[in-house]
Scaffold this motif. Structure first.
Motif, PDB file in Angstrom:
ATOM      1  N   ARG A   1      35.379  12.253 -14.652  1.00 45.95           N
ATOM      2  CA  ARG A   1      35.159  11.889 -16.048  1.00 45.95           C
ATOM      3  C   ARG A   1      36.181  12.593 -16.931  1.00 45.95           C
ATOM      4  O   ARG A   1      36.561  13.735 -16.680  1.00 45.95           O
ATOM      5  CB  ARG A   1      33.745  12.259 -16.486  1.00 45.95           C
ATOM      6  N   VAL A   2      36.589  11.871 -17.959  1.00 41.21           N
ATOM      7  CA  VAL A   2      37.551  12.389 -18.936  1.00 41.21           C
ATOM      8  C   VAL A   2      36.821  12.579 -20.260  1.00 41.21           C
ATOM      9  O   VAL A   2      36.116  11.671 -20.724  1.00 41.21           O
ATOM     10  CB  VAL A   2      38.737  11.421 -19.103  1.00 41.21           C
ATOM     11  N   PHE A   3      37.014  13.720 -20.866  1.00 41.14           N
ATOM     12  CA  PHE A   3      36.333  14.022 -22.117  1.00 41.14           C
ATOM     13  C   PHE A   3      37.187  13.600 -23.310  1.00 41.14           C
ATOM     14  O   PHE A   3      38.410  13.772 -23.303  1.00 41.14           O
ATOM     15  CB  PHE A   3      36.047  15.517 -22.217  1.00 41.14           C
ATOM     16  N   GLY A   4      36.524  13.068 -24.302  1.00 38.21           N
ATOM     17  CA  GLY A   4      37.197  12.719 -25.546  1.00 38.21           C
ATOM     18  C   GLY A   4      36.277  12.984 -26.721  1.00 38.21           C
ATOM     19  O   GLY A   4      35.068  12.721 -26.651  1.00 38.21           O
ATOM     20  N   LEU A   5      36.828  13.519 -27.776  1.00 38.66           N
ATOM     21  CA  LEU A   5      36.061  13.778 -28.994  1.00 38.66           C
ATOM     22  C   LEU A   5      36.477  12.752 -30.040  1.00 38.66           C
ATOM     23  O   LEU A   5      37.672  12.494 -30.224  1.00 38.66           O
ATOM     24  CB  LEU A   5      36.333  15.192 -29.497  1.00 38.66           C
ATOM     25  N   GLY A   6      35.501  12.153 -30.702  1.00 38.75           N
ATOM     26  CA  GLY A   6      35.851  11.107 -31.662  1.00 38.75           C
ATOM     27  C   GLY A   6      34.776  10.911 -32.699  1.00 38.75           C
ATOM     28  O   GLY A   6      33.943  11.788 -32.957  1.00 38.75           O
ATOM     29  N   THR A   7      34.771   9.720 -33.277  1.00 33.91           N
ATOM     30  CA  THR A   7      33.861   9.396 -34.372  1.00 33.91           C
ATOM     31  C   THR A   7      33.342   7.976 -34.228  1.00 33.91           C
ATOM     32  O   THR A   7      33.882   7.173 -33.463  1.00 33.91           O
ATOM     33  CB  THR A   7      34.568   9.529 -35.736  1.00 33.91           C
TER      34      THR A   7
END
Length: 413
Positions: free
Chosen positions: A71-77
């Motif tokens: 899994r790849v982590f991403g921070l967003g909205t």
């Protein structure tokens, strides 16, 4: 033996005894004794270090694991795919506001109006001009019929007089006058026909003017372009607005999606359709899922991040634009993999690096290639390991190539 001889013999014997006891007295000196003790301790330490450095070292090794999600982590909205700031195409005074923040609206619904009095008058004037033009065409048509009838009469009279002039019944002057009257009547027909063409052109212009003024009138009424939710109202009643000033911010119904920013170094394996797990900041105890629907074709040149757009499968009943969301994008599931902690790799450059291995109970260093990286910072070894080699999962200052090593049984199970 005389007394002098006896004293000499005793002195010689005493000197001999002193010479024999002198070496023993040297070792009784404190400095010499301490030096000997220190040398002994140093020798013992060196022997211990030599033994410790050459004894087999116990190490932990990596084991093959199965069904490992990558899994790849991403921070967003939270964002909206269709968001519009709508306003009037003309300027004026805001006279009506029929919706407000949070309202759900349907396509074509009236949202607001400008003052209509001036424009309604212009529409009425244009319609009156259209009626006048229509009446002018009717009058021109009647006039054309009249002049055509006169022309027919003049043509008959001219033919009759031209026939009689040869028999001296009608004078030449009368014949010429009859021909002139026919020519004048024919010219009157041409003029009447041109008046009709002009009236019809004026009719087209009048219709266009009516359409123009009615269009401007419609532009004073703001309607919803699609089924939407009102996110914000920007003005109040009585405000004089210019053309293009935003009155409402709308979001199309069911067009919400997540925008995740993912490090370029981790984004290479992301593709459309990947499963996504998400956690909203306002709902940390709830699980939300979705899938990747779009990957931005341009990365941020400053943050070196890629934009990934996610469509939710089970969005909450009420969504707030701009809310922070954590995303975990599943890019692969490894049926069988050998994983090593990134901390155990030296010189990792995103593609390869050096690891310690145990080969025939001896430590060795190997340059291996990696493929995937898990979210707990472990790397999947793809190539570079000889058959039978076991990878060490930690680093120790006592490691050196060729040193004997044995595997910690508890860590390898």
């Amino acid at each position: 033996m005389s007394t002098s001889t006896r004293h000499a013999a005793n002195r010689t014997e005493s000197e001999a005894l002193a010479a024999k006891s002198r070496p023993a007295s040297i070792f009784r000196r404190p400095v010499v004794r301490y030096a000997l003790v220190g040398a002994g301790i140093l020798a013992l330490i060196l022997a211990t270090v030599a033994i410790m450095n050459n004894r087999p070292i116990k190490v932990e090794v990596a084991s093959v694991e199965r069904n490992i999600p990558v899994r790849v982590f991403g921070l967003g909205t939270v964002e909206a795919r269709v968001l519009s700031k709508i306003g009037f195409e003309v300027g004026g005074t805001l006279a009506e506001l029929q919706v407000d923040h949070g309202d759900r609206i349907a396509k074509g619904q009236v949202l607001a109006r400008l003052g209509l009095g001036e424009q309604e008058a212009k529409v009425a004037k244009a319609r009156a001009a259209l009626e006048i033009t229509t009446a002018n065409i009717t009058r021109a048509d009647a006039n054309l019929e009249k002049v055509r009838a006169v022309l027919a009469q003049k043509q008959v009279a001219n033919r009759r007089k031209q026939a009689l002039v040869g028999r001296d019944i009608v004078s030449q002057q009368m014949a010429e006058e009859a021909a002139r009257d026919e020519a004048v009547a024919n010219a009157d027909v041409v003029v009447a026909e041109s008046e009709i063409a002009s009236a019809r052109a004026q009719l087209t212009d009048a219709k266009a003017q009516v359409q123009f003024e009615e269009t401007l009138l419609r532009h004073r009424t703001l309607v919803a372009p699609y089924d939407a939710i009102v996110i914000e109202r920007h003005t109040e009643l009585g405000t004089v607005v210019k053309a293009g000033d935003p009155i409402f911010t709308l979001v199309e119904v069911d067009s919400y999606w997540g925008l995740a920013y993912v490090d370029e170094a981790r984004a290479g394996y992301i593709s459309e359709g990947n499963h996504v797990d998400a956690r909203l900041r306002s709902r940390p105890r709830e699980a939300f899922t979705g899938k990747v629907v779009r990957i931005g074709l341009e990365s941020d040149r400053v943050t070196e991040e890629r934009r990934v757009y996610i469509k939710g499968d089970n969005p909450p009943p009420r969504v707030f634009l701009g809310e922070q969301v954590e995303f975990w994008i599943t890019v692969a599931t490894l049926d069988k993999a050998l994983l090593v902690p990134e901390a155990a790799v030296r010189g990792y450059n995103g593609r390869d690096g050096t690891v310690w291995t145990i080969e025939k109970d001896r430590l060795q260093r190997r340059l291996v290639q990696f493929r995937h990286r898990t979210e707990d910072a472990r790397l999947e070894i793809a190539e570079g390991l000889p058959e039978g080699a076991r990878v060490v999962v930690s680093r120790n200052s006592g490691f050196k190539e060729g040193r004997a090593a044995r595997i910690d049984k508890a860590s390898s199970e």
